[in-house]
Design a protein around this motif. Structure first.
Motif, PDB file in Angstrom:
ATOM      1  N   CYS A 120       1.274  -1.540  -0.283  1.00 31.44           N
ATOM      2  CA  CYS A 120       0.127  -0.653   0.161  1.00 31.44           C
ATOM      3  C   CYS A 120       0.854   1.170   0.198  1.00 31.44           C
ATOM      4  N   THR A 135      -4.384  -4.223  -9.879  1.00 33.75           N
ATOM      5  CA  THR A 135      -3.744  -2.584  -8.950  1.00 33.75           C
ATOM      6  C   THR A 135      -5.034  -1.850  -9.498  1.00 33.75           C
ATOM      7  N   ARG A 139      -8.030  -1.913  -3.885  1.00 31.04           N
ATOM      8  CA  ARG A 139      -7.303  -1.038  -3.135  1.00 31.04           C
ATOM      9  C   ARG A 139      -6.947  -1.861  -1.734  1.00 31.04           C
ATOM     10  N   CYS A 140      -6.297  -1.055  -0.848  1.00 29.65           N
ATOM     11  CA  CYS A 140      -5.580  -1.572   0.391  1.00 29.65           C
ATOM     12  C   CYS A 140      -6.943  -1.945   1.443  1.00 29.65           C
ATOM     13  N   GLN A 146      -3.634   3.175  -3.280  1.00 31.21           N
ATOM     14  CA  GLN A 146      -2.887   2.341  -4.135  1.00 31.21           C
ATOM     15  C   GLN A 146      -2.171   1.356  -3.479  1.00 31.21           C
ATOM     16  N   LEU A 147      -2.496   0.375  -4.325  1.00 29.11           N
ATOM     17  CA  LEU A 147      -1.473  -0.716  -3.911  1.00 29.11           C
ATOM     18  C   LEU A 147      -0.649  -0.755  -5.277  1.00 29.11           C
TER      19      LEU A 147
END
Length: 151
Positions: A120, A135, A139-140, A146-147
């Motif tokens: 993350c 990705t 999402r985390c 954002q990953l």
């Protein structure tokens, strides 16, 4: 060794060890992969993996046959023939039959799957995955950041 030879060995072991006749078929089945043998409930036949004979020889086959004959004779008599049943376990000990056969997957290497690590951007949480993911779609789970794929 042929199916006829195997049939004779199974009949001899049944008479000598169990003192009961084996009245069905015993044969090799090349489609068996990980198991040494199989007792078929419907037909009462016994299938043996030919790889067990090729890799370990006659002694291993005799152990597998004793194990499968335990299933056979207990099932015919209407007693507990499954691995978890007390009748089956007692007969295994009495006949000196192995509970498991030797490993038949020797020589095969299992491919090590590639692992992916995603991090993350906001909180730094790491996610380990076997399969690559998009990705842009995920999402985390903690902060919705954002990953990014860690290389």
């Amino acid at each position: 060794m042929t199916d006829h030879d195997l049939q004779q060995i199974v009949s001899d072991i049944s008479e000598q060890v169990f003192r009961k006749p084996f009245q069905h078929q015993a044969y090799f089945n090349k489609r068996l992969r990980t198991t040494g043998g199989r007792y078929l409930l419907q037909s009462h036949n016994i299938e043996i993996n030919p790889k067990a004979f090729e890799q370990y020889g006659l002694e291993e086959i005799e152990g597998i046959i004793r194990h499968e004959l335990c299933h056979y004779h207990l099932h015919i008599e209407g007693k507990g023939y499954q691995h978890r049943d007390a009748d089956f376990r007692m007969l295994l000990k009495k006949t000196n039959a192995p509970r498991f056969c030797s490993n038949l997957d020797q020589g095969k290497r299992r491919s090590i799957s590639k692992r992916y690590t995603y991090v993350c951007v906001k909180c730094g949480t790491k996610y380990h995955r076997k399969i690559r993911m998009n990705t842009a779609r995920y999402r985390c789970s903690k902060c919705l950041g954002q990953l990014n794929l860690k290389s």
